[in-house]
Design an enzyme around this catalytic site. Structure first.
Site, mmCIF file in Angstrom:
data_model
loop_
_atom_site.group_PDB
_atom_site.id
_atom_site.type_symbol
_atom_site.label_atom_id
_atom_site.label_comp_id
_atom_site.label_asym_id
_atom_site.label_seq_id
_atom_site.Cartn_x
_atom_site.Cartn_y
_atom_site.Cartn_z
ATOM 1 N N LYS A 247 -12.141 51.717 49.189
ATOM 2 C CA LYS A 247 -11.178 51.763 48.089
ATOM 3 C C LYS A 247 -10.830 50.312 47.776
ATOM 4 O O LYS A 247 -10.131 49.653 48.535
ATOM 5 C CB LYS A 247 -9.929 52.555 48.461
ATOM 6 C CG LYS A 247 -8.988 52.704 47.282
ATOM 7 C CD LYS A 247 -7.803 53.598 47.603
ATOM 8 C CE LYS A 247 -7.026 53.969 46.356
ATOM 9 N NZ LYS A 247 -6.554 52.828 45.581
ATOM 10 N N ARG A 252 -9.887 49.419 37.876
ATOM 11 C CA ARG A 252 -10.880 50.436 37.530
ATOM 12 C C ARG A 252 -11.392 50.156 36.126
ATOM 13 O O ARG A 252 -10.604 49.984 35.197
ATOM 14 C CB ARG A 252 -10.191 51.811 37.573
ATOM 15 C CG ARG A 252 -11.050 52.997 37.144
ATOM 16 C CD ARG A 252 -11.637 53.666 38.338
ATOM 17 N NE ARG A 252 -12.214 54.964 38.037
ATOM 18 C CZ ARG A 252 -11.653 56.112 38.415
ATOM 19 N NH1 ARG A 252 -10.492 56.125 39.044
ATOM 20 N NH2 ARG A 252 -12.261 57.252 38.168
ATOM 21 N N GLU A 298 -15.108 49.502 40.102
ATOM 22 C CA GLU A 298 -13.902 48.688 40.240
ATOM 23 C C GLU A 298 -14.295 47.220 40.127
ATOM 24 O O GLU A 298 -15.225 46.779 40.821
ATOM 25 C CB GLU A 298 -13.304 48.993 41.626
ATOM 26 C CG GLU A 298 -11.930 48.445 41.853
ATOM 27 C CD GLU A 298 -10.797 49.425 41.488
ATOM 28 O OE1 GLU A 298 -11.043 50.476 40.872
ATOM 29 O OE2 GLU A 298 -9.651 49.087 41.828
ATOM 30 N N LYS A 419 -7.964 59.942 48.592
ATOM 31 C CA LYS A 419 -7.788 58.543 48.996
ATOM 32 C C LYS A 419 -6.995 58.477 50.305
ATOM 33 O O LYS A 419 -6.146 59.325 50.575
ATOM 34 C CB LYS A 419 -7.090 57.747 47.884
ATOM 35 C CG LYS A 419 -5.740 58.274 47.485
ATOM 36 C CD LYS A 419 -5.198 57.535 46.263
ATOM 37 C CE LYS A 419 -3.913 58.187 45.800
ATOM 38 N NZ LYS A 419 -3.334 57.651 44.599
HETATM 39 P P1 AMP Z 1 -4.377 55.079 43.020
HETATM 40 O O1 AMP Z 1 -4.227 53.995 41.977
HETATM 41 O O2 AMP Z 1 -3.670 54.788 44.294
HETATM 42 O O3 AMP Z 1 -4.120 56.453 42.450
HETATM 43 O O4 AMP Z 1 -5.905 55.115 43.460
HETATM 44 C C1 AMP Z 1 -6.932 55.400 42.581
HETATM 45 C C2 AMP Z 1 -7.607 54.128 42.163
HETATM 46 O O5 AMP Z 1 -8.376 53.584 43.214
HETATM 47 C C3 AMP Z 1 -8.639 54.310 41.070
HETATM 48 O O6 AMP Z 1 -8.070 54.415 39.799
HETATM 49 C C4 AMP Z 1 -9.488 53.083 41.221
HETATM 50 O O7 AMP Z 1 -8.950 52.030 40.441
HETATM 51 C C5 AMP Z 1 -9.331 52.699 42.663
HETATM 52 N N1 AMP Z 1 -10.581 52.739 43.432
HETATM 53 C C6 AMP Z 1 -10.991 51.754 44.246
HETATM 54 N N2 AMP Z 1 -12.150 52.054 44.834
HETATM 55 C C7 AMP Z 1 -12.506 53.284 44.390
HETATM 56 C C8 AMP Z 1 -13.619 54.132 44.646
HETATM 57 N N3 AMP Z 1 -14.602 53.801 45.482
HETATM 58 N N4 AMP Z 1 -13.640 55.337 44.001
HETATM 59 C C9 AMP Z 1 -12.647 55.688 43.161
HETATM 60 N N5 AMP Z 1 -11.580 54.914 42.874
HETATM 61 C C10 AMP Z 1 -11.504 53.716 43.492
#
Ligand code: AMP
Length: 592
Positions: A247, A252, A298, A419
């Site tokens: 992650k 994104r 990303e 996540k």
């Molecule tokens: P959150 O902002 O905490 O809801 O986490 C989701 C965000 O994690 C996504 O919108 C992406 O920007 C980020 N992200 C980073 N690495 C990944 C990955 N391998 N797959 C999907 N999202 C990712």
């Protein structure tokens, strides 16, 4: 439909805070509209003239609108200025100067076209052209029409009609129930354009929308992840093979690569951010000669010599209008790809993740600025755990665990992606993305700014913002000093009608700005409102909150939902009042 009738609808929507009533009003509207009118209505209900991703702005400032009102009513500008001073609402001022003027009977599409003309005026003399066009339009308006016209032009028509409420209303108009909502919702998630969905639904019927495909150049609403607090919960949600990916703590980005023409990069809020990353665009151009694709990944700031990942704050220095080229060198980035939504005319949304990623690897040429997200495929929880430890070690903020068989569910936060961040693991805290809805005046050292901000989670079912905590910690001095200016454009004279809280704030704000914060314990509160209906003895609240950062990449409707918080509260590792802050060790642990 006459614009006068449409203005009555806007007034009805403005006067209600009940999403059921909004749905009724919207469904009553759409049964009376043809396809072209429905497109115009869809944009205008949001105070816009085009889908968000086009970024079409009317571009008129308060001063220019005051001039147009003065010209339309043939009164001196100073009178209009004084009236604005008194009311603070140019919509009301426009209505006042229209007085009892009768509507000239313009139709909804006619007004829409005139507004578009105002928006399209460019170049030298365009301000005068805009002003003349608006003054002429206002002269044809009754008081009510003038009120809403002025607000649309200023970008202050904030009816709070959420996209899902809109689609429910449209479904009801088409089928008498919410039966068509899933199809409409999916079409919207793929096309990101309420106007297009409304027009197509009314022209060709709901069934035709089942077959919508992504279009290169139009952003697809991004698929999002649920969260778990303990990796041991994964098998409850995904059985079989998972892809575990780093992650990344970056931005994104959805890249649209046409066969010929310009590549476009979209942010999570569907803003066109192509200009920020000329290096990424070049890398994509070199990789995709003659192919057409929609990709996701990303963009992350990196240290070139070591390849080490840097944090989001570093990357944000690339968010700028000027000196872009200089910062390409100063803050190098890399684009880590993890999904492929469309390739050479074929939609891949329904294909399993494993297939999409295999195809992605086949069609992309890696380079200095372009690579694939680090990932592993496994069925073994211990492997997930050790991959997580590696991810943290290498500077990622955690992992995203994905069901290898799952389709790409546009715009959905489901259990196909999960996540797991280091904050959960070390149990320091959870992180939440919350919307600022109020503020408490600061005292002493904090005089002149805010002592704390009241923040809320979003409840998509009721379309309400439910207060969750007051946050005063974690702001730097610079950040604190900046708060009054930052929040000023959103100040309201009373609590916003979509905000639920028992807290009496000193200042109220329109739900607009999203911040990420951490907190350490969920508790039941008599004044906060998260999931109050379900918890019964009170609402959920967050203790020990600390501001982390602003999330400019999120809309208020993309904030953490009340349902997510309720699930955390109910989950085995959620902290409840009756099980206070026991520091549970995760079942599977390899120190991070
Ligand atoms: P959150 O902002 O905490 O809801 O986490 C989701 C965000 O994690 C996504 O919108 C992406 O920007 C980020 N992200 C980073 N690495 C990944 C990955 N391998 N797959 C999907 N999202 C990712």
């Amino acid at each position: 439909m006459k614009f006068a009738t449409f203005s009555e609808i806007l007034e009805q929507l403005e006067q209600t805070s009940s999403s059921l009533k909004m749905i009724e009003v919207l469904s009553g509207l759409f049964v009376h509209l043809g396809p072209v009118e429905a497109r115009a209505a869809a944009y205008l209900l949001k105070g816009k003239l085009a889908p968000d991703y086009e970024g079409t702005e009317l571009g008129m400032a308060e001063k220019a609108v005051m001039r147009a009102i003065a010209a339309s009513a043939a009164v001196p500008l100073c009178h209009v200025q004084a009236a604005f001073h008194r009311t603070g609402d140019l919509g009301a001022v426009a209505a006042q100067y229209a007085g009892d003027r009768r509507s000239a009977g313009l139709t909804l599409p006619q007004v829409f076209e005139r507004l578009r003309k105002i928006a399209c005026a460019r170049g030298t003399g365009s301000q005068a052209t805009k002003l003349a066009l608006l003054a002429d339009l206002l002269q044809h308006c009754s008081a009510r029409e003038a009120k809403y016209t002025a607000r649309i032009v200023l970008g202050t028509l904030r009816l709070g009609v959420a996209e899902m409420t809109f689609l429910y209303g449209l479904s009801k108009a088409l089928t008498g129930s919410k039966k068509a909502k899933p199809i409409l919702e999916n079409a919207f998630n793929v096309l990101s354009d309420l106007g297009e969905v409304a027009e197509r639904a009314l022209r060709s019927g709901v069934e035709a929308l089942r077959r919508v495909r992504p279009v290169v150049g139009k952003p697809v609403r991004m698929m999002l992840a649920q969260r778990v607090k303990d990796l041991a919960e994964i098998p409850k949600h995904i059985s079989g093979l998972v892809h575990v990916e780093y992650k990344y703590d970056g931005e994104r980005v959805q890249a649209h690569v046409p066969r010929s023409g310009d590549i476009v990069l979209y942010s999570r809020r569907q803003e066109d951010i192509t200009h920020q990353y000329p290096d990424v665009v070049q890398a994509l151009r070199d990789s995709f000669r003659g192919k057409q694709a929609i990709l996701e990944g990303e963009v992350v700031a990196i240290e070139v010599a070591t390849g080490r990942l840097k944090d989001f704050q570093t990357l944000m220095q690339r968010r700028r209008k000027h000196d872009v080229e200089a910062y390409v060198g100063k803050i190098p980035v890399k684009y880590f790809l993890f999904d492929l939504l469309h390739l050479d005319g074929q939609s891949l949304l329904q294909k399993p993740l494993a297939f999409r990623q295999e195809t992605l690897v086949r069609c992309v040429q890696e380079s200095e600025r372009l690579t694939f997200a680090a990932s592993t495929a496994t069925k073994d929880l211990e492997e997930v755990e050790s991959f997580f430890a590696e991810a943290i070690e290498r500077g990622a903020e955690g992992v995203v665990i994905k069901d290898a068989q799952s389709p790409y569910e546009a715009g959905t936060r489901g259990w196909h992606w999960i996540k797991y961040k280091k904050e959960y693991r070390t149990e320091l805290a959870d992180t939440f993305d919350l919307v600022v809805v109020g503020g408490m005046h600061g005292r002493g050292m904090r005089g002149g700014t805010f002592g704390s901000l009241l923040v809320a989670a979003f409840n998509p079912t009721t379309n309400r913002y439910e207060s969750f905590t007051k946050v005063g910690a974690g702001f730097t001095d610079v950040e604190l000093a900046r708060l009054p200016k930052l929040l000023k454009p959103y100040r309201l004279s009373a609590k916003h009608r979509l905000v639920e809280t028992g807290v009496k704030a000193d200042v109220w704000f329109e739900p607009a700005l999203v911040m990420e914060l951490t907190g350490a314990q969920l508790t039941v509160s008599p004044v906060h409102a998260v999931a109050r209906e379900r918890v019964k003895k009170g609402g959920l609240a967050l203790r020990f909150p600390r501001f982390l950062r602003w999330r400019d990449d999120k809309e208020p409707e993309q904030a953490t939902t009340t349902e997510e918080i309720y699930e955390l509260y109910e989950s085995p590792s959620g902290r409840r009042d009756d099980k206070p802050s026991v520091r549970r060790r995760p079942k599977y642990g390899s120190g991070a």
